[in-house]
Design a protein around this motif. Structure first.
Motif, PDB file in Angstrom:
ATOM      1  N   PRO A 570      40.700 -25.414 -22.304  1.00  0.00           N
ATOM      2  CA  PRO A 570      40.055 -26.507 -21.930  1.00  0.00           C
ATOM      3  C   PRO A 570      38.809 -26.537 -21.301  1.00  0.00           C
ATOM      4  CG  PRO A 570      41.881 -25.862 -20.572  1.00  0.00           C
ATOM      5  CD  PRO A 570      41.797 -24.845 -21.630  1.00  0.00           C
ATOM      6  N   TRP A 598      45.407 -24.980 -24.298  1.00  0.00           N
ATOM      7  CA  TRP A 598      46.019 -26.219 -24.705  1.00  0.00           C
ATOM      8  C   TRP A 598      45.636 -26.400 -26.047  1.00  0.00           C
ATOM      9  CZ3 TRP A 598      42.397 -30.961 -22.846  1.00  0.00           C
ATOM     10  CH2 TRP A 598      41.122 -30.671 -23.277  1.00  0.00           C
ATOM     11  N   TRP A 599      46.211 -27.577 -26.702  1.00  0.00           N
ATOM     12  CA  TRP A 599      46.537 -27.770 -28.107  1.00  0.00           C
ATOM     13  C   TRP A 599      47.294 -26.693 -28.706  1.00  0.00           C
ATOM     14  CZ3 TRP A 599      46.214 -32.664 -28.983  1.00  0.00           C
ATOM     15  CH2 TRP A 599      45.369 -33.448 -28.183  1.00  0.00           C
ATOM     16  N   SER A 601      49.978 -26.020 -30.605  1.00  0.00           N
ATOM     17  CA  SER A 601      50.804 -26.772 -31.493  1.00  0.00           C
ATOM     18  C   SER A 601      52.238 -25.906 -31.258  1.00  0.00           C
ATOM     19  CB  SER A 601      50.301 -27.069 -32.788  1.00  0.00           C
ATOM     20  OG  SER A 601      49.255 -27.878 -32.584  1.00  0.00           O
ATOM     21  N   ARG A 643      52.086 -29.990 -19.760  1.00  0.00           N
ATOM     22  CA  ARG A 643      52.273 -31.231 -20.485  1.00  0.00           C
ATOM     23  C   ARG A 643      52.099 -31.524 -21.979  1.00  0.00           C
ATOM     24  NH1 ARG A 643      46.406 -34.169 -20.464  1.00  0.00           N
ATOM     25  NH2 ARG A 643      45.135 -32.137 -20.340  1.00  0.00           N
ATOM     26  N   PRO A 644      52.800 -32.112 -22.504  1.00  0.00           N
ATOM     27  CA  PRO A 644      52.540 -32.687 -23.976  1.00  0.00           C
ATOM     28  C   PRO A 644      51.170 -33.332 -24.046  1.00  0.00           C
ATOM     29  CG  PRO A 644      54.081 -33.924 -23.129  1.00  0.00           C
ATOM     30  CD  PRO A 644      53.738 -33.049 -22.036  1.00  0.00           C
ATOM     31  N   LEU A 645      50.436 -32.954 -25.030  1.00  0.00           N
ATOM     32  CA  LEU A 645      48.957 -33.823 -25.043  1.00  0.00           C
ATOM     33  C   LEU A 645      49.264 -34.844 -26.472  1.00  0.00           C
ATOM     34  CD1 LEU A 645      46.800 -30.567 -25.203  1.00  0.00           C
ATOM     35  CD2 LEU A 645      46.859 -32.206 -23.494  1.00  0.00           C
ATOM     36  N   LEU A 646      48.511 -35.851 -26.043  1.00  0.00           N
ATOM     37  CA  LEU A 646      48.827 -37.110 -27.038  1.00  0.00           C
ATOM     38  C   LEU A 646      47.570 -37.109 -28.014  1.00  0.00           C
ATOM     39  CD1 LEU A 646      49.767 -40.137 -24.575  1.00  0.00           C
ATOM     40  CD2 LEU A 646      51.202 -38.286 -25.806  1.00  0.00           C
ATOM     41  N   ASP A 651      52.566 -38.254 -29.714  1.00  0.00           N
ATOM     42  CA  ASP A 651      52.739 -36.677 -29.054  1.00  0.00           C
ATOM     43  C   ASP A 651      53.522 -35.848 -29.864  1.00  0.00           C
ATOM     44  OD1 ASP A 651      55.418 -37.801 -29.124  1.00  0.00           O
ATOM     45  OD2 ASP A 651      55.631 -37.974 -27.086  1.00  0.00           O
ATOM     46  N   HIS A 657      52.049 -30.763 -28.829  1.00  0.00           N
ATOM     47  CA  HIS A 657      50.961 -29.765 -28.444  1.00  0.00           C
ATOM     48  C   HIS A 657      50.704 -29.699 -27.218  1.00  0.00           C
ATOM     49  CE1 HIS A 657      50.087 -31.003 -32.717  1.00  0.00           C
ATOM     50  NE2 HIS A 657      50.251 -32.379 -32.161  1.00  0.00           N
ATOM     51  N   GLU A 659      49.651 -28.013 -23.105  1.00  0.00           N
ATOM     52  CA  GLU A 659      48.914 -27.405 -22.280  1.00  0.00           C
ATOM     53  C   GLU A 659      49.680 -26.511 -21.466  1.00  0.00           C
ATOM     54  OE1 GLU A 659      45.819 -27.900 -18.669  1.00  0.00           O
ATOM     55  OE2 GLU A 659      46.334 -29.830 -19.671  1.00  0.00           O
ATOM     56  N   THR A 808      42.455 -35.650 -36.784  1.00  0.00           N
ATOM     57  CA  THR A 808      42.540 -34.138 -35.945  1.00  0.00           C
ATOM     58  C   THR A 808      42.252 -33.010 -36.749  1.00  0.00           C
ATOM     59  OG1 THR A 808      44.600 -35.145 -34.822  1.00  0.00           O
ATOM     60  CG2 THR A 808      44.246 -32.690 -34.493  1.00  0.00           C
TER      61      THR A 808
END
Length: 833
Positions: A570, A598-599, A601, A643-646, A651, A657, A659, A808
Motif C-alpha cells: 500500500p 495488500w490485494w 488475492s 481486512r478484505p478489499l472491495l 469483495d 483480496h 490486506e 481491475t
C-alpha cells in the motif's frame, strides 16, 4: 523431460568423500567472495554424467546467506592415462569465459595439489538452469524441442568460430591429423579398459579401428579451415538452458576438448539420430531413424543446415560415414571405460554406469550397420526449409511413432482441443451456469466466507471428466508426473493421479479452453485453473525443491488447498517491483519477514494455506537482485489478515483480496524459492503464462457480454421496435464483434509466440495482448450494460461483476502504461536495427 540443475543433486557417494575442512580452507583463500568465515558446508553430488565427480558446495555465510559453488575433480583410484583432465577443462573455461561470448560457467581456481582432497580439482560458479538428460526431450512441447536442438547447433557453431590464438589457446593441441591420433588414442583406451578379459564385441572394435585408419579423410591433415577448438563430448545433455528462456547458459564437460577437426564434434552431436545411449534396463538403443523423430525435433539435415549456415562450414556429405563411424567408435570406447570404472567401484555416475557395457556393445553393432549403408546423408536442403510429414517419412519411412499433424493450420484447433472444448462447454451448460445464482446468494450472505457445499461436488465431477488442471503445459506435466511417481509409495501414478496432470496442452491450445472458462466468474476455480493458484503451481513446478513440491504443490494439484500471491504494497507504487519494502532477513536457519501487503488475492479463502511472498533479502544488492520469493504458511504466527478489499463494491467472496501484515513472521530457510536475489527471475517466468491466462479469460468475458447483449436487444422494444432493429445498435454491435475478434487473434498469437519463443522473446506481443484484451472487454461490457439499461448496473445480471473484474485487470496485470512502454521501446529498437 527437463531437470533443474538442483534436481540432479544426490547425497555424496562414500567412495567420493573428501576432506571438507581442507576444502573450506582452500576455497576461502582462493575463491573471490567466498564466505569467510564459512558457518557451514553442505556437500552433495551431481548424479548426471559418467566422468569426473562433480559436487555442489552450499556454504552458509555470516548473516545467514547461502551460496552455491561447483567443484569438479578427477575420480579416485587408478584411472586411464590422459583421461579426466580437469586441468584442461579449467584452462578452456578460463579462456572462453574471459574472452568470448561462448556460454560457460565462471571458474575461480584450480588446485593441482592432489594431497588436499585426494585428486586435482577446480571450483566454478553454480548455474541454476534446465538440463535435458533425454535426447528425445520427452514431455517437452514440439516447438520447444525444435528451439532446443537449434540452440544447440547455434552454440556449437559459436564454439567452432572461436579464434583460439586470440584467447591464448593456440597451443591447446595439434590441429592436424586429429582423427588419426584420436582413433589411435581410443583404441588404446579401449584395450586398457578390457585388458583383463575380452568382451563380446572385442574383435569388432579392433576391426573397426582398422577400418577407420584406412578411411581417414584427406581434410584431416589440414591445419586451416575446419580445424580449431573441439569440445570432444558435445551433446544436448551437456548443455544448461536458462530456466525460462530457450537459450544455452552453460556448456559443460570439456575434459576431452582440444584443437582439431571440428566436424567430429558435429557428428558426435548427431548421434541421437543414429542411436539412443540412454542408460536404462529396457532401452532398445534405436535412434530417431529407428523410433521416428519426435515431433518438433528437426531432421538431421535441418540440424546440419543450421550448423553449417551459422559456422560457414561446407556440407559434410562426402565424409559423413567416417565421422559417424568414428563417433560411435569413440563412444563405445568411452562407455567401455565407464563400465570398467563401475566394476572397479569408482564410476561417478552411480547405478547408471552399470548399463554402460550394454551401450558400448550397442554402439559397436550400430557402427557396422551404418558403414554397410550405401547412402548415409542426403543433399543439403534449402535454408529455412518447411518440413512436411511427407518429408519426414521420406527420411526414415512410415512409422507409427511419427506424430506430425496433417493439414494443421494456424489458429485452427486440433481435434483433441475441439473435443475438450465441446466437453467443457457442455459442462458449463450443465453444471456451472445453473449454479451461478446459488453461488452469488452465498457470496452476498453473512456466510459469504464459506464454500458452497455443491462446489466440491462439481469439482470432483470436473476431475473425473478430464477437465482438471488444463493449464499445466506439456513440459510441466512431465515434471509433475515424476513428482507424483516419487510421492506415491505404491509406485507409478495411477489413473487418479493422471487426472491431476492436465491434458498436455500448449499455451495456444489452452487458450481455446481458458476462454470458455472466462465466461463465468466461478468457472476457473471449478477446473482448478483459477488465479493465483495457476501461477503459483507453475512457480512450484519450475522452481520449487522436491520438499516444497511435496508439501504444497501436490495438495494444490489435487485441489485440496488454495494459495495466494503477496507482492503489492500500500505504501509504494508496486507496478515497479523494485519499490517494494517488505523485508526478508536471514536469521540462522530461518527467514524473518516484516511488512504489509495488500490485494493478496485468494488469501480470504478458508482453503488458502500457502502464500508466495515477494520481498527484499538484500537492500544493497543491484536493483534487480534485491528481491526474493519465499513460501509462507498462512497460519504462521505473525501473519495477520487485516481486512478484505472491495473492487467497485465486490469483495469476491469467498476468494477475496486481503490486506495482510507480516509482523516478524519466521519461516524455515528452506522456504526460499530458487535462492536469494532470484525474485525477478521467477516473476518473469510466472507472469508470462499467468497473465496471458487473464487475457484468454477476458475473451470469454466479452463473449458472455455479447451473448447477453444480443439476447436483450432481440427481446426489448423501444420506440416501437426492438433494440436490435435500431441502426445505432447494429453499428455498435458490429464494431464490438470486430474488436473482439481482433483481440482474440492477438491473444492466440501471443500464446503461440510464448510457446515458440519463450517469455522474453514474446514480451512485446504479450504486452499488446495485456493492453488490448481488458480494454476490448470493457467496451463490449459497457455496451451490453447500456443495452440492459438500469438492469445492467444491478446485481441481477453478471455484467457489472464482469465489468469490475475486467477493469481491475488494467491495473492488476500491470498498468497499461507499463505495457505500452514495453511495446514502444521494442518498436524503437527495431527502428534502430
Amino acid at each position: 523431460m527437463a531437470r533443474l540443475t538442483s534436481e540432479l543433486l544426490r547425497p555424496m557417494d562414500a567412495a567420493h568423500a573428501i576432506d571438507e575442512a581442507a576444502l573450506l580452507r582452500y576455497a576461502a583463500a582462493h575463491v573471490a567472495g567466498f564466505p569467510s568465515p564459512a558457518l557451514g558446508l553442505v556437500l552433495t553430488q551431481f548424479g548426471h554424467g559418467q566422468s569426473n565427480p562433480t559436487y555442489c558446495l552450499e556454504v552458509s555465510a555470516p548473516g545467514g546467506e547461502a551460496r552455491r559453488y561447483v567443484l569438479r575433480k578427477k575420480p579416485p583410484g587408478v584411472i586411464l592415462q590422459s583421461a579426466h583432465a580437469v586441468e584442461r577443462e579449467f584452462q578452456v573455461f578460463k579462456a572462453l569465459g574471459t574472452h568470448t561470448d561462448v556460454p560457460v560457467p565462471k571458474v575461480f581456481c584450480l588446485c593441482t595439489d592432489a594431497s588436499l582432497i585426494g585428486t586435482p580439482f577446480y571450483i566454478m560458479e553454480y548455474l541454476e538452469g534446465l538440463i535435458y538428460p533425454d535426447n528425445k526431450l520427452t514431455g517437452v512441447t514440439p516447438t520447444k524441442r525444435r528451439t532446443i536442438y537449434l540452440a544447440a547447433a547455434e552454440t556449437l557453431a559459436a564454439i567452432h568460430k572461436v579464434d583460439v590464438a586470440a584467447i591464448g589457446l593456440q597451443k591447446y593441441g595439434r590441429r592436424d591429423n586429429y582423427c588419426k591420433r584420436q582413433v589411435e588414442r581410443w583404441e588404446r583406451q579401449y584395450l586398457s579398459s578390457t585388458g583383463e578379459g575380452k568382451p563380446a564385441r572385442y574383435q569388432k572394435m579392433i576391426d573397426l579401428a582398422h577400418w577407420l585408419k584406412e578411411h581417414i579423410p584427406e581434410e584431416d591433415s589440414s591445419t586451416g579451415f575446419g580445424t580449431g577448438l573441439v569440445h570432444g563430448d558435445y551433446r544436448v545433455d551437456n548443455l544448461i538452458f536458462h530456466p525460462t528462456e530457450d537459450r544455452v547458459i552453460g556448456v559443460l564437460d570439456w575434459e576431452l576438448s582440444t584443437l582439431g577437426n571440428q566436424m567430429c564434434d558435429v557428428a558426435y552431436s548427431c548421434l541421437p539420430y543414429i542411436i539412443d545411449a540412454t542408460p536404462t534396463e529396457s532401452n532398445s538403443y534405436g535412434g530417431f531413424e529407428y523410433t521416428g523423430i519426435p515431433d518438433g525435433i528437426p531432421l538431421l539435415e535441418e540440424y546440419l543446415t543450421a550448423y553449417c549456415s551459422l559456422s560457414a562450414r561446407p556440407w559434410p556429405a562426402a565424409n559423413w560415414k567416417f565421422y559417424i563411424a568414428f563417433s560411435l567408435f569413440r563412444g563405445a570406447s568411452i562407455y567401455a571405460g565407464v563400465y570398467h570404472r563401475w566394476t572397479m567401484g569408482n564410476a561417478s555416475g552411480g547405478e547408471r554406469a552399470r548399463f554402460a557395457g550394454k551401450i558400448a556393445n550397442a554402439m559397436v553393432d550400430c557402427v557396422w550397420d551404418f558403414i554397410s549403408r550405401e547412402n548415409v546423408l542426403r543433399k543439403q536442403p534449402a535454408l529455412g526449409i518447411h518440413v512436411s510429414k511427407a518429408s519426414r517419412q521420406e527420411f526414415h519411412g512410415e512409422h507409427e511413432g511419427l506424430t506430425s499433424k496433417k493439414n494443421q493450420r494456424k489458429f485452427v484447433p486440433s481435434e483433441k482441443v475441439m473435443q475438450l472444448r465441446k466437453k467443457l462447454m457442455k459442462f458449463m451448460e450443465d453444471h456451472i451456469y445453473p449454479m451461478e445464482n446459488e453461488f452469488y446468494k452465498l457470496a452476498q450472505s453473512t456466510s459469504r466466507w464459506t464454500i458452497h457445499p455443491e462446489e466440491e461436488k462439481i469439482k470432483a465431477l470436473a476431475k473425473r471428466e478430464g477437465l482438471w488442471n488444463l493449464f499445466i503445459p506439456l513440459d510441466s506435466a512431465a515434471r509433475a508426473r515424476e513428482l507424483l511417481f516419487e510421492d506415491r509409495s505404491h509406485g507409478s501414478p495411477g489413473s487418479t493421479d493422471e487426472l491431476l496432470l492436465g491434458a498436455g496442452l500448449t499455451n495456444l491450445e489452452y487458450g481455446y479452453l481458458c476462454e470458455i472458462m472466462g465466461r463465468s466468474i466461478w468457472a476457473p476455480q471449478i477446473f482448478n485453473c483459477g488465479a493465483p493458484d495457476t501461477g503459483n503451481m507453475e512457480v512450484l513446478l519450475r522452481y520449487g525443491t522436491k520438499e516444497q513440491q511435496k508439501q504444497w504443490l501436490i495438495p494444490l494439484l489435487e485441489g485440496k488447498i488454495r494459495s495466494g500471491f503477496a507482492m503489492t504494497e500500500p505504501q509504494v507504487a508496486s507496478s515497479d517491483a523494485t519499490n517494494i519494502e517488505c523485508s526478508i532477513s536471514r536469521q540462522g536457519d530461518s527467514y524473518v519477514i516484516s511488512g504489509t501487503k495488500w490485494w493478496t488475492s485468494g488469501a480470504m479463502d478458508p482453503r488458502c494455506q500457502i502464500l508466495i511472498l515477494m520481498g527484499k533479502t538484500d537492500f544493497s544488492a543491484p536493483k534487480h537482485k534485491q528481491q526474493s520469493m519465499i513460501l509462507v504458511n498462512i497460519n504462521t504466527p505473525g501473519v495477520k489478515i487485516r481486512r478484505p478489499l472491495l473492487v467497485f463494491g465486490f469483495d469476491d467472496a469467498p476468494h477475496g483480496h486481503a490486506e495482510i501484515t507480516f509482523e516478524n513472521v519466521r519461516v524455515p530457510a528452506t522456504n526460499i524459492l530458487l535462492g536469494e536475489g532470484r525474485g525477478f527471475e521467477i516473476a518473469q517466468g510466472r507472469l508470462g503464462p499467468g497473465r496471458l491466462h487473464h487475457c484468454m479469460r477476458l475473451i470469454g468475458v466479452a463473449e458472455r457480454g455479447m451473448n447477453l447483449m444480443v439476447e436483450r436487444a432481440l427481446s426489448r422494444i423501444t420506440f416501437g421496435k426492438r433494440i436490435a432493429q435500431h441502426g445505432s445498435f447494429l453499428s455498435d454491435l458490429a464494431k464490438c464483434r470486430i474488436e473482439l475478434e481482433q483481440a482474440r487473434l492477438l491473444v492466440l498469437e501471443a500464446a503461440d509466440q510464448l510457446d515458440r519463443h519463450g517469455n522474453k522473446n514474446a514480451r512485446g506481443i504479450l504486452a499488446m495482448a495485456k493492453v488490448a484484451a481488458p480494454n476490448m472487454a470493457l467496451k463490449v461490457l459497457d455496451m451490453a450494460m447500456q443495452v440492459h439499461g438500469a438492469a445492467g448496473l444491478s446485481s441481477d445480471t453478471v455484467l457489472s461483476h464482469l465489468w469490475a473484474t475486467a477493469r481491475t485487470l488494467r491495473i492488476a496485470d500491470g498498468p497499461d502504461e507499463v505495457h505500452l512502454g514495453t511495446i514502444a521501446k521494442l518498436e524503437l529498437q527495431r527502428a534502430r536495427m
